[in-house]
Design a protein around this motif. Sequence first.
Motif, PDB file in Angstrom:
ATOM      1  N   ILE A   1    -101.050  52.060  64.730  1.00  0.00           N
ATOM      2  CA  ILE A   1    -102.263  52.850  64.511  1.00  0.00           C
ATOM      3  C   ILE A   1    -102.222  53.537  63.153  1.00  0.00           C
ATOM      4  CG2 ILE A   1    -103.544  54.873  65.328  1.00  0.00           C
ATOM      5  CD1 ILE A   1    -102.782  54.074  68.178  1.00  0.00           C
TER       6      ILE A   1
ATOM      7  N   MET B   1    -108.810  56.254  67.353  1.00  0.00           N
ATOM      8  CA  MET B   1    -107.892  55.479  68.188  1.00  0.00           C
ATOM      9  C   MET B   1    -106.962  56.371  68.998  1.00  0.00           C
ATOM     10  SD  MET B   1    -106.816  52.254  65.768  1.00  0.00           S
ATOM     11  CE  MET B   1    -107.969  50.924  65.416  1.00  0.00           C
ATOM     12  N   ASN B   2    -106.470  57.439  68.406  1.00  0.00           N
ATOM     13  CA  ASN B   2    -105.488  58.279  69.092  1.00  0.00           C
ATOM     14  C   ASN B   2    -106.078  59.056  70.259  1.00  0.00           C
ATOM     15  OD1 ASN B   2    -102.870  57.880  67.898  1.00  0.00           O
ATOM     16  ND2 ASN B   2    -103.685  58.770  66.009  1.00  0.00           N
TER      17      ASN B   2
ATOM     18  N   TYR C   1    -111.768  51.393  70.897  1.00  0.00           N
ATOM     19  CA  TYR C   1    -112.159  51.711  69.531  1.00  0.00           C
ATOM     20  C   TYR C   1    -113.542  51.150  69.202  1.00  0.00           C
ATOM     21  CZ  TYR C   1    -112.329  51.578  64.455  1.00  0.00           C
ATOM     22  OH  TYR C   1    -112.735  51.706  63.149  1.00  0.00           O
TER      23      TYR C   1
ATOM     24  N   GLN D   1    -107.733  56.259  62.673  1.00  0.00           N
ATOM     25  CA  GLN D   1    -106.604  56.809  63.415  1.00  0.00           C
ATOM     26  C   GLN D   1    -107.041  57.913  64.368  1.00  0.00           C
ATOM     27  OE1 GLN D   1    -102.998  57.788  61.189  1.00  0.00           O
ATOM     28  NE2 GLN D   1    -103.706  56.473  59.508  1.00  0.00           N
TER      29      GLN D   1
ATOM     30  N   ASN E   1    -107.194  42.691  68.134  1.00  0.00           N
ATOM     31  CA  ASN E   1    -106.300  43.831  67.948  1.00  0.00           C
ATOM     32  C   ASN E   1    -104.854  43.447  68.287  1.00  0.00           C
ATOM     33  OD1 ASN E   1    -106.194  46.516  67.045  1.00  0.00           O
ATOM     34  ND2 ASN E   1    -106.123  47.310  69.127  1.00  0.00           N
TER      35      ASN E   1
ATOM     36  N   ASP F   1     -97.773  53.488  68.013  1.00  0.00           N
ATOM     37  CA  ASP F   1     -98.134  54.604  67.144  1.00  0.00           C
ATOM     38  C   ASP F   1     -98.011  54.216  65.671  1.00  0.00           C
ATOM     39  OD1 ASP F   1     -98.486  56.011  69.430  1.00  0.00           O
ATOM     40  OD2 ASP F   1     -96.606  57.121  69.334  1.00  0.00           O
TER      41      ASP F   1
ATOM     42  N   LEU G   1    -107.065  49.211  73.642  1.00  0.00           N
ATOM     43  CA  LEU G   1    -107.430  50.010  72.471  1.00  0.00           C
ATOM     44  C   LEU G   1    -108.505  49.310  71.648  1.00  0.00           C
ATOM     45  CD1 LEU G   1    -106.942  52.448  70.587  1.00  0.00           C
ATOM     46  CD2 LEU G   1    -105.080  51.139  69.534  1.00  0.00           C
TER      47      LEU G   1
END
Length: 549
Positions: free
Chosen positions: A297, A308-309, A362, A305, A384, A294, A358
Amino acid sequence: MKTAVRFFAFFISVLLCLGGLASCLRIVPNIPVTGTVADPSITHQAEGEGFPAYTMTDATLEEFRAQLAELRELVFSENSDDAVIGERVAEMENAYFHIATQSQIAYILYCEDTNNEMLSRQYLTAEEQSADAYEAYIALCKELDQSSAPKRDVFFAGWTEEDFAEMRGHSEEETRLEQENSRLLVEYHALSDSEFDEETERIYFALIENNNRIAKLNGYDDYWTYAYENVYGRDYGVEEIQRVRELVKKYLVDLCQQAMVMFYTIYERLHSMEREMVLDILEQDYSQDDSYVDGYISTFGSEEQVLMNTIFDEKNSIFAVGLNALEGAFTTYLYSYEQPVCFFGPGYQNSYTVVHELGHYYSFLCNDTDQYQLDLMELQSQGNEWLFTAYLEDAVGGNVAKAVAAYQIYNALAVILIGMVIDEFEQGCYQGKVTYADQLDNWMKTVVAGYGGEDFFGTYITDIYAYWRAVTVQSSVYYVSYAVSMLEAMQVYSVARERGYANAMSCYLAVTDLSEWETLPTFMEVLQAAGLHTPMDEAAYLSLKNLLK
C-alpha cells in the motif's frame, strides 16, 4: 464520479465475493435516485465505532409505507408544491436504501455463524422486509403511472423510457422467486457433509427452475442468457464467449500443466526457510504486523494510501473466527452509508485475499459508485493481486518471489479454466441439457472433457464435481467473470515484467480509478483505454505464454 442509480438496475456489487472462488452474489432491486442516498440520521460510521448494528423492525417498514401513502396524497393533489414532492421522494429513497442496507447487514451477520438459527431467521426476515418495501414502492409507481394524477410528472421526473418499461414489466412472482432462492441458499449452507452431494443436486436443480422462470417473466428463454445481459450487464454474448472457450482450450490446458511444473521446480530448490516464507506469503493470515500488504500500500500515492488503509478500520471489515462462519471473503457496498465493507471468513484472511478485496474496496471509494459491470469489478480486484505480485518481486526478491509468482501464474490459469468450465456447464443446465438432478454430474463430465478431461482436472486443478457443488448455488452464471477478468489482470503483471512496476501501477489505476470518465464505461471500453488485449484476442493468450519463460 457520482452517478444517479437507474430504476430497477441491479446492484451487482451488493456482494462481490471470493470464497475459494465461490462467490456469493446478492441481488437487491433498486429505485431511482435523485440525489444522495446517504441517510444523515445514521451515525454508526462515526470514527472509532464498530461495524453497523442491525436495527430493522416492523416499525421501520410501516414508516416507509406511511411515506409512500403521503407521497400518493401529494401526487394526487393539484395544490401540492413541486419542491415538497421532490423532498418527499428523496426522503422515501433514503428510507428504502436504509431498509436495503439493513438486509445487507443481516446477511453479513449471518455469515459470521451460518448455523445460528436466530441469525438465519433474521437474515430471511430482513430479505422479506426489503422485498415488501420494494413491492410497495412498485405498486405505487404502477398506480401513478396508470393515473392522470396532477403531479404525476413531478413524481416521475428524470425517469427514462427504459425505467418505465422495466417498472411496468415487473411482477410480484419475480420477487417471490428471489425470496425462495434466498431460502434455498440458507438450506444449502446448513447441509451436513454426509448429505451435501445429493442435496446440493436437488437445491441447484430447484434454483435452475426458479431462475429460468425469472428469465421467462422478463422475456428470455433461459436464465443464462438473461443473466449475461441483465444481471451482469456483460458487453459480449454467446458468439464472443464461444471464441474465448476455443482459445482457452487451445492454449491454457497445456500452459496450466507447464505452470505447475515450473512452480514445483522452483519450490523444490528452495531451502526450508525460503519455503516457509513462500507459505507465509500465500497462506498466513493477515495481521497488522504484515509488512507485505502494508508495504505494498505504501507504494501508492498519499491519497490512495489514505483511502486503502481505511479497510482495516473495524467498522469497515470483519475478520470472522467462528467455526460456522462462511468460508469465503467478499466486499459489499452499504447503500445508506455510501461505504464499502469487507468480510473475511476462516481460511480466507491471507495477504492475497486481503489484497483482492482491497481492489474492490478501493474502487468503490475512489469512484463513488458501485454500478460497474462485474467483469470490470473483478478485474479491479484481480489486477490488484497481480500488482501485489510484482511488488513482491522487489520487496522479497530472489527465489522466494519467483516461487510465489510461479504459483500465482499456475493458480490464475486454473481459475480461468474453472471459470470457463463452470460457465459452459451452467449454460447447458439452464438451456435444457439436464432433465433431472441426478444427470448433473454426467453433463459436467461432458463439459470438462473439452478442457483436458476429469483426470487432468483432478490431477492439476481440483475435483470438478465437488467444485460445481461448491459454487453454482451461491453464484449463478457468475464464474465467467472470474475467467475473463483474470485474463486481463495477468496482463498487468506482464506490463510489470516488460516495462517495470511504475507502468504496471499506471495500468492498474487505469482500470480501477475511473472517476474521470463522464459516463459509466463498459468492460471493453476500459480495456481499450488501458491498452489491454480483450479476452477474444489471441494476443492475450500469447502474452500468458511469455510469463512462463
